[in-house]
Write a protein that holds these residues in place. Sequence first.
Motif, PDB file in Angstrom:
ATOM      1  N   GLY A 145       0.792  -1.214   0.000  1.00 46.25           N
ATOM      2  CA  GLY A 145       0.000   0.000   0.000  1.00 46.25           C
ATOM      3  C   GLY A 145       0.826   1.265   0.000  1.00 46.25           C
ATOM      4  O   GLY A 145       0.292   2.364   0.147  1.00 46.25           O
ATOM      5  N   SER A 146       2.153   1.112  -0.155  1.00 48.07           N
ATOM      6  CA  SER A 146       3.035   2.273  -0.192  1.00 48.07           C
ATOM      7  C   SER A 146       4.221   1.966  -1.088  1.00 48.07           C
ATOM      8  O   SER A 146       4.369   0.853  -1.591  1.00 48.07           O
ATOM      9  CB  SER A 146       3.526   2.620   1.218  1.00 48.07           C
ATOM     10  OG  SER A 146       4.539   1.713   1.625  1.00 48.07           O
ATOM     11  N   ASN A 147       5.088   2.935  -1.263  1.00 49.11           N
ATOM     12  CA  ASN A 147       6.315   2.737  -2.032  1.00 49.11           C
ATOM     13  C   ASN A 147       7.494   2.333  -1.148  1.00 49.11           C
ATOM     14  O   ASN A 147       8.609   2.166  -1.630  1.00 49.11           O
ATOM     15  CB  ASN A 147       6.683   4.018  -2.799  1.00 49.11           C
ATOM     16  CG  ASN A 147       5.657   4.360  -3.872  1.00 49.11           C
ATOM     17  OD1 ASN A 147       5.135   3.466  -4.538  1.00 49.11           O
ATOM     18  ND2 ASN A 147       5.369   5.645  -4.032  1.00 49.11           N
ATOM     19  N   ASN A 148       7.244   2.178   0.144  1.00 47.42           N
ATOM     20  CA  ASN A 148       8.305   1.829   1.085  1.00 47.42           C
ATOM     21  C   ASN A 148       8.688   0.368   0.949  1.00 47.42           C
ATOM     22  O   ASN A 148       7.845  -0.488   0.668  1.00 47.42           O
ATOM     23  CB  ASN A 148       7.863   2.111   2.519  1.00 47.42           C
ATOM     24  CG  ASN A 148       7.707   3.597   2.792  1.00 47.42           C
ATOM     25  OD1 ASN A 148       8.683   4.280   3.059  1.00 47.42           O
ATOM     26  ND2 ASN A 148       6.481   4.091   2.703  1.00 47.42           N
ATOM     27  N   PRO A 184      15.245  -9.905   0.635  1.00 50.56           N
ATOM     28  CA  PRO A 184      15.382  -8.447   0.586  1.00 50.56           C
ATOM     29  C   PRO A 184      15.978  -7.925   1.890  1.00 50.56           C
ATOM     30  O   PRO A 184      15.733  -8.473   2.961  1.00 50.56           O
ATOM     31  CB  PRO A 184      13.936  -7.971   0.419  1.00 50.56           C
ATOM     32  CG  PRO A 184      13.118  -9.053   1.070  1.00 50.56           C
ATOM     33  CD  PRO A 184      13.842 -10.337   0.793  1.00 50.56           C
ATOM     34  N   ILE A 185      16.784  -6.910   1.784  1.00 45.86           N
ATOM     35  CA  ILE A 185      17.344  -6.232   2.957  1.00 45.86           C
ATOM     36  C   ILE A 185      16.693  -4.861   3.058  1.00 45.86           C
ATOM     37  O   ILE A 185      16.629  -4.116   2.068  1.00 45.86           O
ATOM     38  CB  ILE A 185      18.871  -6.065   2.838  1.00 45.86           C
ATOM     39  CG1 ILE A 185      19.562  -7.424   2.659  1.00 45.86           C
ATOM     40  CG2 ILE A 185      19.433  -5.335   4.051  1.00 45.86           C
ATOM     41  CD1 ILE A 185      19.412  -8.362   3.825  1.00 45.86           C
ATOM     42  N   ASP A 186      16.175  -4.530   4.239  1.00 45.07           N
ATOM     43  CA  ASP A 186      15.560  -3.217   4.431  1.00 45.07           C
ATOM     44  C   ASP A 186      16.576  -2.127   4.079  1.00 45.07           C
ATOM     45  O   ASP A 186      17.656  -2.073   4.676  1.00 45.07           O
ATOM     46  CB  ASP A 186      15.104  -3.071   5.886  1.00 45.07           C
ATOM     47  CG  ASP A 186      14.225  -1.852   6.103  1.00 45.07           C
ATOM     48  OD1 ASP A 186      14.617  -0.749   5.667  1.00 45.07           O
ATOM     49  OD2 ASP A 186      13.151  -1.997   6.712  1.00 45.07           O
ATOM     50  N   PRO A 187      16.252  -1.264   3.113  1.00 44.82           N
ATOM     51  CA  PRO A 187      17.214  -0.238   2.691  1.00 44.82           C
ATOM     52  C   PRO A 187      17.677   0.662   3.831  1.00 44.82           C
ATOM     53  O   PRO A 187      18.836   1.080   3.854  1.00 44.82           O
ATOM     54  CB  PRO A 187      16.442   0.565   1.638  1.00 44.82           C
ATOM     55  CG  PRO A 187      15.363  -0.342   1.162  1.00 44.82           C
ATOM     56  CD  PRO A 187      14.992  -1.201   2.332  1.00 44.82           C
ATOM     57  N   LEU A 188      16.792   0.940   4.784  1.00 43.43           N
ATOM     58  CA  LEU A 188      17.176   1.811   5.903  1.00 43.43           C
ATOM     59  C   LEU A 188      18.294   1.190   6.737  1.00 43.43           C
ATOM     60  O   LEU A 188      19.107   1.904   7.323  1.00 43.43           O
ATOM     61  CB  LEU A 188      15.964   2.099   6.793  1.00 43.43           C
ATOM     62  CG  LEU A 188      14.851   2.949   6.173  1.00 43.43           C
ATOM     63  CD1 LEU A 188      13.694   3.089   7.158  1.00 43.43           C
ATOM     64  CD2 LEU A 188      15.373   4.317   5.763  1.00 43.43           C
ATOM     65  N   SER A 189      18.344  -0.146   6.784  1.00 44.18           N
ATOM     66  CA  SER A 189      19.353  -0.816   7.606  1.00 44.18           C
ATOM     67  C   SER A 189      20.725  -0.809   6.948  1.00 44.18           C
ATOM     68  O   SER A 189      21.715  -1.193   7.570  1.00 44.18           O
ATOM     69  CB  SER A 189      18.923  -2.253   7.903  1.00 44.18           C
ATOM     70  OG  SER A 189      18.979  -3.077   6.757  1.00 44.18           O
ATOM     71  N   LYS A 190      20.786  -0.366   5.682  1.00 47.76           N
ATOM     72  CA  LYS A 190      22.072  -0.262   4.985  1.00 47.76           C
ATOM     73  C   LYS A 190      22.655   1.151   5.080  1.00 47.76           C
ATOM     74  O   LYS A 190      23.777   1.388   4.634  1.00 47.76           O
ATOM     75  CB  LYS A 190      21.897  -0.593   3.499  1.00 47.76           C
ATOM     76  CG  LYS A 190      21.450  -2.020   3.217  1.00 47.76           C
ATOM     77  CD  LYS A 190      21.315  -2.197   1.714  1.00 47.76           C
ATOM     78  CE  LYS A 190      20.820  -3.570   1.334  1.00 47.76           C
ATOM     79  NZ  LYS A 190      20.684  -3.701  -0.148  1.00 47.76           N
ATOM     80  N   MET A 191      21.896   2.068   5.655  1.00 51.03           N
ATOM     81  CA  MET A 191      22.346   3.459   5.715  1.00 51.03           C
ATOM     82  C   MET A 191      23.524   3.599   6.673  1.00 51.03           C
ATOM     83  O   MET A 191      23.699   2.798   7.597  1.00 51.03           O
ATOM     84  CB  MET A 191      21.187   4.361   6.136  1.00 51.03           C
ATOM     85  CG  MET A 191      20.077   4.415   5.078  1.00 51.03           C
ATOM     86  SD  MET A 191      18.633   5.354   5.597  1.00 51.03           S
ATOM     87  CE  MET A 191      19.317   7.015   5.645  1.00 51.03           C
TER      88      MET A 191
END
Length: 235
Positions: free
Chosen positions: A18-21, A55-62
């Motif tokens: 339901g989102s682009n996240n 998949p790896i949460d993109p935020l956790s790669k920051m």
Amino acid sequence: MAHREVLFILTSHADMEGSNNKTGVWLGEFTDPYYAFIDAGYHVTLATPLGGEPPIDPLSKMTENLSTSNQRFLKDQDAQDALANTIQLKVINAFDYDIAFVPGGHGPLWDLHDNDDVARILTHFVSASKITGAVCHGPAALLAIEQNIFGYLRNKKITSFTNIEEKLVLRSGLIPYELESRLRAHGVDFSSAILPFMSHVVVDENLVTGQNPLSALGVAKKVIELAQKHYTSVL
């Protein structure tokens, strides 16, 4: 080496529907425990519902989330290859493993909580008195056990990512349910740290849960401690 086989159960779910996240595995909740087990001499097998690379949460790669273990992972080709080629859960024989470990990221809220293979594997761990660890949203996988052992969660001492933490990371409107609320609905004896995002680890017999990413290493260390006692006593 006997009693040294660890099964990591990782999510295959990438989309905050339901989102682009995007979501997936929270990298540090994988790497912190992974290297704790590797360094303690355990053999780790990685498995997912779909197999292949999760998949790896993109935020956790920051950058702000690049822990020592994450940096080690980025230089570890063997670990990267293992993560890119996870085994499908449906072919996993639970009898082959001594420890199960479920990292978080929001993905498990979608694909581990009602997965038949997760239910089969973790039900075996409960029945065989084997040790299970789960971190952050990883405890969603424990909900699957209820398919086979009704009332399993009632009065169990458990923690997970909290409702307050969901609101603070602005994800509460993007998830199918709040894990704390779902666990409480099953009668869990839920506890959390005094402040959000502080480390909090809970032990209930052979089950170890952690509240958030900062708790991942603590859960792994506690699981290893329990395993050393548990498997020494049964030899």
